[in-house]
Design an enzyme around this catalytic site. Sequence first.
Site, PDB file in Angstrom:
ATOM      1  N   CYS A 134       0.828  -1.202   0.000  1.00 39.09           N
ATOM      2  CA  CYS A 134       0.000   0.000   0.000  1.00 39.09           C
ATOM      3  C   CYS A 134       0.866   1.256   0.000  1.00 39.09           C
ATOM      4  O   CYS A 134       1.362   1.679   1.053  1.00 39.09           O
ATOM      5  CB  CYS A 134      -0.931  -0.009   1.205  1.00 39.09           C
ATOM      6  SG  CYS A 134      -1.987   1.449   1.283  1.00 39.09           S
ATOM      7  N   CYS A 137      -0.474   4.130   2.083  1.00 39.13           N
ATOM      8  CA  CYS A 137      -0.271   3.988   3.534  1.00 39.13           C
ATOM      9  C   CYS A 137       1.186   4.252   3.916  1.00 39.13           C
ATOM     10  O   CYS A 137       1.464   4.909   4.908  1.00 39.13           O
ATOM     11  CB  CYS A 137      -0.584   2.568   4.010  1.00 39.13           C
ATOM     12  SG  CYS A 137      -2.013   1.814   3.265  1.00 39.13           S
ATOM     13  N   ASP A 138       2.113   3.704   3.151  1.00 37.54           N
ATOM     14  CA  ASP A 138       3.498   3.644   3.614  1.00 37.54           C
ATOM     15  C   ASP A 138       4.478   4.497   2.813  1.00 37.54           C
ATOM     16  O   ASP A 138       5.650   4.607   3.186  1.00 37.54           O
ATOM     17  CB  ASP A 138       3.985   2.177   3.588  1.00 37.54           C
ATOM     18  CG  ASP A 138       3.157   1.313   4.542  1.00 37.54           C
ATOM     19  OD1 ASP A 138       2.734   1.836   5.585  1.00 37.54           O
ATOM     20  OD2 ASP A 138       2.923   0.134   4.232  1.00 37.54           O
TER      21      ASP A 138
END
Length: 307
Positions: A134, A137-138
């Site tokens: 992701c 997300c990261d």
Amino acid sequence: MELVKCLILGGGPAGFTAAIYAARANLSPVVYEGVQPGGQLTTTTIVENFPGFPDGVDANTLMENMRTQARHFGADVRMGTATQVTLDKSPFKVVIDGSTELEAETLIIATGATARYLGLPSEEKFKGAGVSACATCDGFFYRKKTVAVVGGGDTACEEAIYLASLAKKVYMIVRRDVFRASKIMQEKVFKTENIEVLWNCNTQEVLGDALGVTGARLLRKDGTVFDIAIDGFFLAIGHTPQSALFAPWLELDENGYILTRGKSSCTSVPGVFAAGDVQDPRYRQAVTAAASGCMAARDAEKFILEK
Ligand code: NDP
């Protein structure tokens, strides 16, 4: 047999948000959390893009808070996974863990999706230490660093472009000599200076040390093996919606996502609603999953009122 007004399958942001709304609407929801309590979010560490947490929030804490909030309003949160369903008409029959039978007036399916991984032992070893599925997300953790994205679809292109806005350099590891992605996404990739596409390449191994990922060993179709130095390794080779159990009963799209009607959570069976990633191939965010969980609870409430 236990008869439940509102049965929710899935304990991610969609399931718990549905539970909060359903409990507050006096639907006495029962939630079965499924195989991954807390949902996909618990595979990441800090969530920095969920509104209301300016300093970010630990993913497990966020999910624990949602669970507590659902219980606070009276949701009955249980461990267990649906193993069989009969969805021809309400009340629906659901078997949990092969033995517990329930009937449900309304059913909210929030079973999520799982990101596909290559299946390499080295990839598994560095999950959460440089290996991620992701970018949204990261990606932030890789500012001014070098990363690789595996895949040649729209997701891979979108993630590579996003990462290129943060990272110094992005490699795209594509197994064929063409992208699967739409032309417009391909063009965007080609126009992004710090993306380098490595065509005809498969990953043999993710390389790393005690601190995490340091590189990847690639095999080109012509037989050449070479290493690239990277700090992050992102998978974007598709997701699998957790919908197999429902396939005999509900309309799904060609990739297995549950189809919902218009701007609602209604599936092809009245009284069955779908929320979160199991019906969303596009956005796949905790906040969009939570929002669709709210919609499903409201739709379930309306269904019961109108029955
Ligand atoms: P896709 O299935 O479209 O693409 C998957 C990509 O991963 C393909 O390039 C595929 O290669 C590659 N791949 C699959 N398995 C492996 C493997 N084992 N090793 C290496 N590469 C592999 O998935 P997406 O998640 O990209 O997209 C899903 C759907 O969502 C699509 O319909 C897409 O159009 C849509 N979407 C649209 C967006 C947009 O419009 N902006 C954004 C994101 C998604 P190969 O081509 O060789 O099979």
